[in-house]
Design a protein around this motif. Structure first.
Motif, PDB file in Angstrom:
ATOM      1  N   MET A   1      17.823   7.807 -30.979  1.00  0.00           N
ATOM      2  CA  MET A   1      16.575   7.412 -31.647  1.00  0.00           C
ATOM      3  C   MET A   1      15.461   8.402 -31.288  1.00  0.00           C
ATOM      4  SD  MET A   1      14.902   3.642 -31.901  1.00  0.00           S
ATOM      5  CE  MET A   1      13.859   3.484 -30.477  1.00  0.00           C
ATOM      6  N   ASP A   2      15.405   8.804 -30.019  1.00  0.00           N
ATOM      7  CA  ASP A   2      14.383   9.777 -29.594  1.00  0.00           C
ATOM      8  C   ASP A   2      14.543  11.097 -30.352  1.00  0.00           C
ATOM      9  OD1 ASP A   2      13.302   8.012 -27.810  1.00  0.00           O
ATOM     10  OD2 ASP A   2      14.291   8.854 -26.042  1.00  0.00           O
ATOM     11  N   MET A   3      15.813  11.510 -30.554  1.00  0.00           N
ATOM     12  CA  MET A   3      16.051  12.762 -31.285  1.00  0.00           C
ATOM     13  C   MET A   3      15.550  12.647 -32.721  1.00  0.00           C
ATOM     14  SD  MET A   3      19.747  13.959 -29.830  1.00  0.00           S
ATOM     15  CE  MET A   3      20.198  14.680 -31.395  1.00  0.00           C
ATOM     16  N   ALA A   4      15.821  11.494 -33.322  1.00  0.00           N
ATOM     17  CA  ALA A   4      15.349  11.264 -34.702  1.00  0.00           C
ATOM     18  C   ALA A   4      13.812  11.236 -34.720  1.00  0.00           C
ATOM     19  CB  ALA A   4      15.923   9.964 -35.247  1.00  0.00           C
ATOM     20  N   PHE A   5      13.210  10.629 -33.702  1.00  0.00           N
ATOM     21  CA  PHE A   5      11.742  10.619 -33.596  1.00  0.00           C
ATOM     22  C   PHE A   5      11.217  12.058 -33.588  1.00  0.00           C
ATOM     23  CE2 PHE A   5      10.680   6.278 -31.358  1.00  0.00           C
ATOM     24  CZ  PHE A   5      11.183   5.618 -32.454  1.00  0.00           C
ATOM     25  N   ASP A   6      11.889  12.918 -32.794  1.00  0.00           N
ATOM     26  CA  ASP A   6      11.463  14.326 -32.702  1.00  0.00           C
ATOM     27  C   ASP A   6      11.519  15.004 -34.062  1.00  0.00           C
ATOM     28  OD1 ASP A   6      10.877  14.322 -30.075  1.00  0.00           O
ATOM     29  OD2 ASP A   6      12.762  15.225 -29.384  1.00  0.00           O
ATOM     30  N   VAL A   7      12.616  14.760 -34.772  1.00  0.00           N
ATOM     31  CA  VAL A   7      12.800  15.389 -36.089  1.00  0.00           C
ATOM     32  C   VAL A   7      11.656  15.004 -37.024  1.00  0.00           C
ATOM     33  CG1 VAL A   7      14.278  15.442 -38.149  1.00  0.00           C
ATOM     34  CG2 VAL A   7      15.314  15.511 -35.873  1.00  0.00           C
ATOM     35  N   VAL A   8      11.276  13.749 -36.960  1.00  0.00           N
ATOM     36  CA  VAL A   8      10.301  13.225 -37.914  1.00  0.00           C
ATOM     37  C   VAL A   8       8.855  13.388 -37.404  1.00  0.00           C
ATOM     38  CG1 VAL A   8       9.653  11.108 -39.158  1.00  0.00           C
ATOM     39  CG2 VAL A   8      12.031  11.612 -38.753  1.00  0.00           C
ATOM     40  N   GLY A   9       8.723  13.632 -36.104  1.00  0.00           N
ATOM     41  CA  GLY A   9       7.375  13.795 -35.540  1.00  0.00           C
ATOM     42  C   GLY A   9       6.746  12.491 -35.075  1.00  0.00           C
ATOM     43  N   ILE A  10       7.605  11.561 -34.669  1.00  0.00           N
ATOM     44  CA  ILE A  10       7.079  10.312 -34.097  1.00  0.00           C
ATOM     45  C   ILE A  10       7.072  10.465 -32.581  1.00  0.00           C
ATOM     46  CG2 ILE A  10       7.554   7.846 -33.753  1.00  0.00           C
ATOM     47  CD1 ILE A  10       9.047   7.916 -36.470  1.00  0.00           C
ATOM     48  N   LYS A  11       5.987  10.097 -31.958  1.00  0.00           N
ATOM     49  CA  LYS A  11       5.924  10.146 -30.493  1.00  0.00           C
ATOM     50  C   LYS A  11       6.207   8.750 -29.938  1.00  0.00           C
ATOM     51  CE  LYS A  11       3.156  14.186 -29.721  1.00  0.00           C
ATOM     52  NZ  LYS A  11       2.744  14.527 -31.095  1.00  0.00           N
TER      53      LYS A  11
ATOM     54  N   LYS B   1      23.032   8.765 -39.728  1.00  0.00           N
ATOM     55  CA  LYS B   1      21.950   9.545 -39.110  1.00  0.00           C
ATOM     56  C   LYS B   1      21.018  10.082 -40.185  1.00  0.00           C
ATOM     57  CE  LYS B   1      24.290  11.397 -35.098  1.00  0.00           C
ATOM     58  NZ  LYS B   1      25.011  12.542 -34.566  1.00  0.00           N
ATOM     59  N   ILE B   2      21.626  10.559 -41.265  1.00  0.00           N
ATOM     60  CA  ILE B   2      20.822  11.106 -42.359  1.00  0.00           C
ATOM     61  C   ILE B   2      19.959  10.003 -42.965  1.00  0.00           C
ATOM     62  CG2 ILE B   2      20.959  12.228 -44.648  1.00  0.00           C
ATOM     63  CD1 ILE B   2      23.704  13.388 -43.595  1.00  0.00           C
ATOM     64  N   ASP B   3      20.574   8.842 -43.200  1.00  0.00           N
ATOM     65  CA  ASP B   3      19.815   7.688 -43.722  1.00  0.00           C
ATOM     66  C   ASP B   3      18.661   7.332 -42.790  1.00  0.00           C
ATOM     67  OD1 ASP B   3      21.646   7.386 -45.771  1.00  0.00           O
ATOM     68  OD2 ASP B   3      22.750   5.753 -44.785  1.00  0.00           O
ATOM     69  N   PHE B   4      18.981   7.298 -41.501  1.00  0.00           N
ATOM     70  CA  PHE B   4      18.003   6.859 -40.496  1.00  0.00           C
ATOM     71  C   PHE B   4      16.776   7.769 -40.522  1.00  0.00           C
ATOM     72  CE2 PHE B   4      16.528   6.505 -35.986  1.00  0.00           C
ATOM     73  CZ  PHE B   4      16.389   5.134 -35.913  1.00  0.00           C
ATOM     74  N   ILE B   5      17.029   9.068 -40.553  1.00  0.00           N
ATOM     75  CA  ILE B   5      15.917  10.030 -40.579  1.00  0.00           C
ATOM     76  C   ILE B   5      15.137   9.886 -41.884  1.00  0.00           C
ATOM     77  CG2 ILE B   5      15.394  12.514 -40.731  1.00  0.00           C
ATOM     78  CD1 ILE B   5      17.569  12.841 -38.512  1.00  0.00           C
ATOM     79  N   ARG B   6      15.865   9.696 -42.963  1.00  0.00           N
ATOM     80  CA  ARG B   6      15.191   9.500 -44.258  1.00  0.00           C
ATOM     81  C   ARG B   6      14.297   8.258 -44.211  1.00  0.00           C
ATOM     82  NH1 ARG B   6      19.568   9.177 -48.289  1.00  0.00           N
ATOM     83  NH2 ARG B   6      19.670  11.442 -48.107  1.00  0.00           N
ATOM     84  N   ASP B   7      14.813   7.184 -43.611  1.00  0.00           N
ATOM     85  CA  ASP B   7      14.037   5.940 -43.523  1.00  0.00           C
ATOM     86  C   ASP B   7      12.791   6.125 -42.654  1.00  0.00           C
ATOM     87  OD1 ASP B   7      16.054   4.962 -45.069  1.00  0.00           O
ATOM     88  OD2 ASP B   7      16.981   3.731 -43.494  1.00  0.00           O
ATOM     89  N   LEU B   8      12.959   6.861 -41.543  1.00  0.00           N
ATOM     90  CA  LEU B   8      11.791   7.088 -40.677  1.00  0.00           C
ATOM     91  C   LEU B   8      10.738   7.947 -41.374  1.00  0.00           C
ATOM     92  CD1 LEU B   8      13.220   7.696 -37.074  1.00  0.00           C
ATOM     93  CD2 LEU B   8      12.485   5.570 -38.131  1.00  0.00           C
ATOM     94  N   LYS B   9      11.205   8.818 -42.252  1.00  0.00           N
ATOM     95  CA  LYS B   9      10.247   9.687 -42.959  1.00  0.00           C
ATOM     96  C   LYS B   9       9.323   8.884 -43.875  1.00  0.00           C
ATOM     97  CE  LYS B   9      12.413  14.195 -42.762  1.00  0.00           C
ATOM     98  NZ  LYS B   9      13.340  15.130 -43.404  1.00  0.00           N
ATOM     99  N   ILE B  10       9.733   7.681 -44.242  1.00  0.00           N
ATOM    100  CA  ILE B  10       8.856   6.813 -45.048  1.00  0.00           C
ATOM    101  C   ILE B  10       7.537   6.601 -44.301  1.00  0.00           C
ATOM    102  CG2 ILE B  10       8.570   4.528 -46.099  1.00  0.00           C
ATOM    103  CD1 ILE B  10      11.646   4.372 -46.270  1.00  0.00           C
ATOM    104  N   LEU B  11       7.630   6.529 -42.966  1.00  0.00           N
ATOM    105  CA  LEU B  11       6.427   6.318 -42.156  1.00  0.00           C
ATOM    106  C   LEU B  11       5.435   7.458 -42.363  1.00  0.00           C
ATOM    107  CD1 LEU B  11       8.109   5.301 -38.789  1.00  0.00           C
ATOM    108  CD2 LEU B  11       6.944   3.791 -40.375  1.00  0.00           C
ATOM    109  N   GLN B  12       5.966   8.657 -42.495  1.00  0.00           N
ATOM    110  CA  GLN B  12       5.125   9.842 -42.663  1.00  0.00           C
ATOM    111  C   GLN B  12       4.573   9.937 -44.088  1.00  0.00           C
ATOM    112  OE1 GLN B  12       6.490   9.779 -39.986  1.00  0.00           O
ATOM    113  NE2 GLN B  12       5.489  11.261 -38.676  1.00  0.00           N
TER     114      GLN B  12
END
Ligand code: URA
Length: 182
Positions: free
Chosen positions: A64-74, A167-178
């Motif tokens: 999850m932390d790695m995905a946070f890094d990819v998307v820019g979530i701290k 993993k790809i889905d997860f990152i895509r979903d987190l990008k909604i936040l951005q």
């Protein structure tokens, strides 16, 4: 419901509302920014979390932390909690009575954080927050507005360990936040 974090944290200190209390090393209350705009809700602590008293510090948490890094979530900017605060044995899903016993703590955390967005990590979080009629496969990646809060269900990070596509889905979903102008 408690109006301060101090009262809420004190109220859970010696919790014995369900059988999970018998086996725990630590109560895993929650971590992060108590005024966060975004809150993440998982299922329940695993072995590492039980040992360290902090959510998502094991294998799934690292992912999850790695995905946070990819998307820019701290991590320190968001608030992270679970449906149940004590570890279910052998990493089984929390049982209904355990979730019911614990949910008021989470409701109180949500009241105090006042997040604009809640990311629901996996089926247990989804069903206990939005309702049993929701399924994770059909709900993930959708933006669901309810009572002034925006919910984004996505896969539980542990599911990413078993399936590369998730993993790809997860990152895509987190990008909604951005992408949303919250
Ligand atoms: N899985 C969860 O649902 N929560 C944690 O804190 C760790 C693993």
């Amino acid at each position: 419901m408690y109006e301060t974090w101090e009262e809420l944290e004190k109220s859970i200190e010696n919790c014995n509302k369900c059988k999970l209390c018998k086996m725990r090393q630590n109560i895993v209350f929650g971590v992060g920014n108590k005024n966060a705009e975004v809150m993440f809700i998982g299922e329940g602590p695993g072995a590492d979390e039980d040992r360290l008293g902090e959510p998502f510090v094991g294998k799934a948490g690292k992912l999850m932390d790695m995905a946070f890094d990819v998307v820019g979530i701290k991590r320190e900017e968001v608030y992270i909690a679970n449906i149940v605060k004590c570890r279910p044995p052998n990493n089984r899903n929390p049982e209904e009575d355990e979730c019911e016993a614990c949910l008021d703590y989470l409701r109180n955390q949500v009241l105090l954080v006042k997040p604009k967005i809640i990311v629901l990590l996996g089926s247990v979080a989804l069903k206990h927050i939005l309702g049993k009629e929701y399924g994770i496969t059909s709900s993930r990646g959708k933006v669901i507005e309810k009572k002034g809060i925006t919910y984004i269900p996505t896969w539980h990070p542990a599911a990413l360990l078993r399936d590369e596509n998730k993993k790809i889905d997860f990152i895509r979903d987190l990008k909604i936040l951005q992408s949303k102008d919250f």
